[in-house]
Design an enzyme around this catalytic site. Structure first.
Site, PDB file in Angstrom:
ATOM      1  N   ASP A 144      -1.075 -14.633  13.478  1.00  0.00           N
ATOM      2  CA  ASP A 144       0.470 -14.929  13.329  1.00  0.00           C
ATOM      3  C   ASP A 144       1.266 -14.609  14.515  1.00  0.00           C
ATOM      4  O   ASP A 144       0.992 -13.675  15.405  1.00  0.00           O
ATOM      5  CB  ASP A 144       0.823 -13.527  12.480  1.00  0.00           C
ATOM      6  CG  ASP A 144       2.389 -13.568  11.824  1.00  0.00           C
ATOM      7  OD1 ASP A 144       3.152 -13.691  12.628  1.00  0.00           O
ATOM      8  OD2 ASP A 144       2.599 -13.557  10.730  1.00  0.00           O
ATOM      9  N   ASP A 177      10.241 -12.459  12.039  1.00  0.00           N
ATOM     10  CA  ASP A 177       9.874 -13.803  11.290  1.00  0.00           C
ATOM     11  C   ASP A 177      11.117 -14.486  11.183  1.00  0.00           C
ATOM     12  O   ASP A 177      11.666 -15.107  10.060  1.00  0.00           O
ATOM     13  CB  ASP A 177       9.749 -13.187   9.751  1.00  0.00           C
ATOM     14  CG  ASP A 177       8.365 -12.511   9.776  1.00  0.00           C
ATOM     15  OD1 ASP A 177       7.300 -13.068   9.791  1.00  0.00           O
ATOM     16  OD2 ASP A 177       8.059 -11.091   9.776  1.00  0.00           O
ATOM     17  N   HIS A 217      -0.301 -18.159  11.199  1.00  0.00           N
ATOM     18  CA  HIS A 217       0.938 -17.926  10.702  1.00  0.00           C
ATOM     19  C   HIS A 217       1.945 -18.377  11.677  1.00  0.00           C
ATOM     20  O   HIS A 217       2.216 -17.624  12.540  1.00  0.00           O
ATOM     21  CB  HIS A 217       0.953 -16.595  10.169  1.00  0.00           C
ATOM     22  CG  HIS A 217       0.702 -16.375   8.806  1.00  0.00           C
ATOM     23  ND1 HIS A 217       0.911 -15.109   8.123  1.00  0.00           N
ATOM     24  CD2 HIS A 217       0.048 -17.195   7.872  1.00  0.00           C
ATOM     25  CE1 HIS A 217       0.060 -15.276   6.972  1.00  0.00           C
ATOM     26  NE2 HIS A 217      -0.202 -16.205   6.881  1.00  0.00           N
TER      27      HIS A 217
HETATM   28  C1  RNT Z   1       3.446  -9.507   7.662  1.00  0.00           C
HETATM   29  C2  RNT Z   1       2.594 -10.519   7.766  1.00  0.00           C
HETATM   30  C3  RNT Z   1       2.111 -11.149   6.423  1.00  0.00           C
HETATM   31  C4  RNT Z   1       3.544 -11.199   5.715  1.00  0.00           C
HETATM   32  C5  RNT Z   1       3.349 -12.275   4.420  1.00  0.00           C
HETATM   33  C6  RNT Z   1       4.426 -11.847   3.472  1.00  0.00           C
HETATM   34  O1  RNT Z   1       3.703  -8.981   9.091  1.00  0.00           O
HETATM   35  O2  RNT Z   1       2.970 -11.533   8.635  1.00  0.00           O
HETATM   36  O3  RNT Z   1       1.535 -12.361   6.741  1.00  0.00           O
HETATM   37  O4  RNT Z   1       4.583 -11.889   6.469  1.00  0.00           O
HETATM   38  O5  RNT Z   1       1.983 -11.928   3.993  1.00  0.00           O
HETATM   39 ZN    ZN Z   2       1.871 -13.193   8.739  1.00  0.00          ZN
END
Ligand code: RNT
Ligand code: ZN
Length: 424
Positions: A264, A301, A291
């Site tokens: 991510d 995010d 991600h």
């Molecule tokens: C959390 C992670 C995870 C979430 C989602 C909702 O920090 O990034 O992926 O954002 O699963």
């Molecule tokens: Zn994530």
């Protein structure tokens, strides 16, 4: 703000010639772009709320801020919003669901009891539209996660509950994969961690390893379901220690063959980038889940914008020939702007960055590098940023019946007035 199709075609013809002169085949790039499915995260549509506990708090150290009107309140509304988003995004894509988006007909179903039937409406909808599905256990926003621990909890009964939840999710994922003819990636992320300095960093990690092994004990055909694990640096309220850190999951995925690693973009130190990790990780794990997100100062995010890092991520996937081994998912949740627009802007940006990468004269860049001509390499890389790739993108939208340019926003504004405004 519609653009005339003739003007798009004329601009594309010029762009194609310009790229051809550099040895780049724009038609080949368009074909490759069209083959990449991006997994849209359902949770941008309702601020990671889900349907299990309407109005319940979002926990687990993540936060959606803002109160833009019109958020989806149930499965039908969320699917309506997604239908619009997919119309505005060229190409054929996927949907990434979380377990809290189960539809149980008003009946309370414990998360460790969730089954494919609770996602029947999602599956029918995906099948009708030719969308692949991906899945996630929801190990947050729940009484049994209220002290910040789930799979690494010191109480074996609580740990067992979350193990059962994750096992149930793998079965749901396999059901999706079988029904849709495309493997479901089921991604495990847990928020487990400590607000303040722990006395024991080891024991929770040993428990997490044991729980994950229990979750993954039953072999499932990767044709139907593939398991991914997602690391993190810290969360809100878990600033000092995260059990599932990058080193933990890198080691876990490497030592459990077939397990995908999820990177991510918001889960690392602010100057650390996942674009540099892709080639390193893919030497040791078979496949990656991304991600694609955007942290602003922290794992905030934010909607994916056309940043240097987004471009670098896509360049890595193309330059390393990693597209076949990478599942591209998005992960952002902005509640302060129109949520359909957030999907459209973020996904279109991911595609635009991918297109820019596909339009690189790869052989020439590498030849310059191999010849030690770093001056030429830099000059060419910078020149490429100004080539008419926007005309190629417009052509991609036109060919795929998606709006060209800002026209996508006109459709969102109309939908907002017609549909979202009525969700008082
Ligand atoms: C959390 C992670 C995870 C979430 C989602 C909702 O920090 O990034 O992926 O954002 O699963
Ligand atoms: Zn994530």
């Amino acid at each position: 703000m519609a653009t005339h199709p003739g003007a798009v075609a004329a601009a594309y013809d010029l762009a194609r010639e310009r790229y051809a002169a550099m040895g780049v085949d724009t038609e080949a790039a368009l074909a490759r772009l069209g083959a990449v499915a991006i997994s849209l995260h359902c949770w941008q549509g309702d601020d990671v709320g889900g349907f299990e506990n309407p109005g319940g708090a979002l926990t687990g150290g993540i936060a959606a801020t803002g109160n833009y009107p019109g958020k989806a309140r149930n499965g039908d509304e969320l699917r309506d919003d997604l239908d619009l988003a997919y119309r505005l995004i060229p190409g054929r894509h996927r949907l990434n669901l979380h377990a809290i988006y189960a539809e149980t007909g008003g009946k309370a179903v414990a998360r460790n009891q969730l089954a494919p039937e609770h996602f029947a409406a999602w599956l029918d909808w995906a099948k009708e539209r030719g969308l692949g599905l991906d899945f996630n256990p929801s190990c947050f926003s729940h009484p049994l996660s209220s002290d910040g621990y789930t799979l690494a909890h010191r109480d074996p009964a609580i740990r067992q509950f979350w193990v059962e939840h994750c096992v149930a999710c793998r079965h749901i994922g396999a059901h999706f994969g079988l029904a849709l003819g495309t493997p479901c990636v089921t991604n495990i992320w847990v928020p487990d961690g400590e607000k303040d300095t722990p006395a024991d960093r080891l024991a929770p990690r040993l428990r997490l390893r044991e729980s994950l092994d229990a979750v993954l004990a039953e072999p499932i055909d990767p044709t139907f379901n593939r398991d991914a694990v997602e690391a993190k640096l810290f969360g809100i309220g878990a600033e000092s220690y995260t059990v599932g850190s990058h080193e933990f999951y890198m080691g876990y995925a490497v030592s459990r063959p077939g397990t995908l690693l999820c990177l991510d973009a918001g889960h690392f130190h602010p100057t650390e980038v996942i674009s540099d990790k892709i080639s390193a990780a893919l030497i040791f794990v078979p496949e990656l889940l991304l991600h694609v997100s955007r942290g602003v100062r922290w794992d905030s995010d934010h909607v994916v914008t056309f940043t240097d890092e987004l471009q670098a991520i896509m360049q890595e996937l193309v330059r390393g020939d990693f597209l076949e081994r990478t599942h591209i998912g998005l992960d952002f949740f902005d509640a302060s702007i129109n949520r359909v627009a957030a999907w459209a802007i973020g996904t279109r940006n991911a595609q635009r960055a991918l297109l820019l990468a596909l339009l690189e004269p790869a052989a020439e860049l590498r030849a310059l590098e191999d010849a030690g001509d770093n001056t030429g390499r830099l000059a060419l890389m910078e020149e490429l940023k100004g080539l008419p790739w926007g005309a190629v993108w417009d052509q991609f939208c036109l060919r795929n019946d998606a709006p060209v340019g800002m026209a996508f926003l006109d459709e969102i504004r109309g939908y907002e007035a017609r549909v979202l405004a009525a969700r008082a």
